[in-house]
Design an enzyme around this catalytic site. Structure first.
Site, mmCIF file in Angstrom:
data_model
loop_
_atom_site.group_PDB
_atom_site.id
_atom_site.type_symbol
_atom_site.label_atom_id
_atom_site.label_comp_id
_atom_site.label_asym_id
_atom_site.label_seq_id
_atom_site.Cartn_x
_atom_site.Cartn_y
_atom_site.Cartn_z
ATOM 1 N N HIS A 185 75.364 71.433 38.826
ATOM 2 C CA HIS A 185 75.012 70.681 38.297
ATOM 3 C C HIS A 185 73.452 69.281 38.510
ATOM 4 O O HIS A 185 72.811 69.283 37.622
ATOM 5 C CB HIS A 185 75.970 68.533 39.036
ATOM 6 C CG HIS A 185 74.987 67.473 38.915
ATOM 7 N ND1 HIS A 185 75.160 66.540 37.656
ATOM 8 C CD2 HIS A 185 74.011 67.070 39.732
ATOM 9 C CE1 HIS A 185 74.192 65.360 37.186
ATOM 10 N NE2 HIS A 185 73.755 65.602 38.894
ATOM 11 N N HIS B 241 69.382 68.498 36.010
ATOM 12 C CA HIS B 241 68.221 68.188 36.325
ATOM 13 C C HIS B 241 67.342 68.831 35.860
ATOM 14 O O HIS B 241 66.105 68.292 35.265
ATOM 15 C CB HIS B 241 68.805 67.719 37.820
ATOM 16 C CG HIS B 241 69.417 66.170 37.535
ATOM 17 N ND1 HIS B 241 68.975 64.754 37.488
ATOM 18 C CD2 HIS B 241 70.032 66.448 38.440
ATOM 19 C CE1 HIS B 241 70.207 64.037 38.014
ATOM 20 N NE2 HIS B 241 71.040 65.335 37.996
ATOM 21 N N SER C 12 76.165 68.644 32.099
ATOM 22 C CA SER C 12 76.606 69.717 32.932
ATOM 23 C C SER C 12 77.880 69.913 32.971
ATOM 24 O O SER C 12 78.768 70.026 33.840
ATOM 25 C CB SER C 12 75.743 69.032 34.809
ATOM 26 O OG SER C 12 76.272 68.253 35.181
ATOM 27 N N GLU D 18 71.207 60.115 34.736
ATOM 28 C CA GLU D 18 72.539 60.895 34.712
ATOM 29 C C GLU D 18 73.443 61.114 33.547
ATOM 30 O O GLU D 18 74.154 62.250 32.937
ATOM 31 C CB GLU D 18 73.403 60.805 35.567
ATOM 32 C CG GLU D 18 73.000 60.549 37.453
ATOM 33 C CD GLU D 18 72.782 62.670 37.704
ATOM 34 O OE1 GLU D 18 72.273 62.243 38.590
ATOM 35 O OE2 GLU D 18 73.349 63.092 36.891
HETATM 36 N N1 HBI Z 1 72.104 63.197 47.089
HETATM 37 N N2 HBI Z 1 71.657 65.301 47.000
HETATM 38 C C1 HBI Z 1 72.363 63.970 46.363
HETATM 39 N N3 HBI Z 1 72.512 63.914 45.060
HETATM 40 C C2 HBI Z 1 72.674 62.672 44.608
HETATM 41 O O1 HBI Z 1 72.230 62.582 43.353
HETATM 42 C C3 HBI Z 1 72.125 61.421 44.750
HETATM 43 C C4 HBI Z 1 72.115 61.984 46.974
HETATM 44 N N4 HBI Z 1 71.922 60.604 47.426
HETATM 45 C C5 HBI Z 1 72.162 59.588 46.823
HETATM 46 C C6 HBI Z 1 72.147 59.095 45.544
HETATM 47 N N5 HBI Z 1 72.091 60.975 44.508
HETATM 48 C C7 HBI Z 1 72.129 58.322 44.174
HETATM 49 O O2 HBI Z 1 72.152 57.127 45.089
HETATM 50 C C8 HBI Z 1 71.439 57.984 43.370
HETATM 51 O O3 HBI Z 1 71.663 58.344 42.356
HETATM 52 C C9 HBI Z 1 70.836 55.988 43.157
HETATM 53 FE FE FE Z 2 72.436 63.984 39.407
#
Ligand code: HBI
Ligand code: FE
Length: 288
Positions: free
Chosen positions: A141, A146, A206, A187
């Protein structure tokens, strides 16, 4: 904290339930060495299988810059990408770096990384018998969904701006609003290309099921991107999205977050009810 949890349909559960202290072996910013050599043949098989399936499915569905990103970052090569090689190319293009993390990281850690052009990628991949089920964002993903668009200058600037805005929103107790902007763009965003709708959101790119559903199903609403509406619209993490917001150009998204005073907007919107992603009728919006 996102409205709902428990992920299905390949859309990983974002939203940090992470404990505040980094796990053993992780740095203070939660990064860990990728240890690429420790990925198993099965791990690489899962990557290659998901990659091949999505790459053919996304032709004519993903925004053109996505395939360009896969190309300039040589992400089509077999196996889970080696971050050092990937970062050499990515860094040259937009100054971004992919860093390995154990899994979900706390919101403040996440947005701090984005604000400094570091993208945290989960350093694990889903099991071979769970290709379409994902609890937390995994390497497929994060890297396939991304990273290709981080090679695109406007998207690179937009993601960094969201990093700063995320830290600011955290201070103001308005993370739920910024999380919605992140969710409905980074997203689950759609974009117009030559009059057609195309996918740019990583949660869709994804996901096999949502790559079909987001463009072809009659169920969801596909509405023009409106900043105030997005900041008021809640979202589900356990189903395909009920509303998608459509931009015309990445530059527009960047302009929206750089030319608007989001903090002032948060205060204004706190006087209005939230909007459900299920509704699309004007009466609800007019209640604004
Ligand atoms: N941590 N590794 C990781 N990947 C994320 O997409 C992610 C995160 N921590 C917080 C978070 N996303 C979300 O709270 C944000 O999308 C707002
Ligand atoms: Fe993501």
């Amino acid at each position: 904290m996102p409205e709902h949890d428990a992920a299905k349909h390949g859309a990983p559960k974002h939203g940090a339930l992470a404990s505040p202290v980094p796990p053993p072996g992780a740095a203070a910013d939660w990064t860990i060495p990728q240890r690429w050599e420790e990925f198993t043949a099965e791990d690489h098989w899962v990557w290659d299988t998901l990659f091949a399936r999505q790459q053919s499915l996304l032709q004519g569905r993903a925004v053109a810059e996505f395939a360009q990103g896969l190309d300039v970052l040589s992400l089509s090569r077999p196996g889970i990408p080696h971050f050092d090689e990937l970062n050499e190319k990515l860094n040259k293009r937009t100054g971004w770096t992919v860093v390995a993390v154990p899994g979900l990281v706390p919101d403040d850690v996440f947005f701090k990384h984005l604000s400094e052009r570091r993208f945290p990628a989960g350093n694990f991949i889903r099991a071979a018998n769970q290709l379409d089920y994902l609890e937390e964002p995994d390497a497929f993903h994060d890297v396939f969904g991304h990273v290709p668009l981080l090679a695109q200058p406007e998207v690179a600037d937009f993601m960094q701006a969201l990093g700063h805005l995320g830290l600011e929103a955290l201070d103001k107790g308005a993370l739920h609003r910024l999380a919605r902007l992140y969710w409905y763009t980074v997203e689950f965003g759609l974009v117009r290309e030559g009059g057609e709708m195309r996918i740019y959101g990583a949660g869709i790119l994804s996901s096999f099921g949502e790559s079909h559903y987001s463009l072809e199903s009659a169920k969801p609403h596909r509405v023009d991107f409106d900043l105030k509406r997005v900041l008021r619209t809640s979202y589900r993490t356990d189903t395909f999205q009920q509303s998608y917001f459509v931009i015309d150009r990445f530059q527009d998204a960047l302009d929206l977050v750089t030319r608007n005073d989001l903090t002032a907007l948060y205060a204004e919107l706190d006087r209005l009810p939230d909007l459900s992603p299920c509704t699309n009728d004007e009466s609800d919006l007019m209640a604004a």
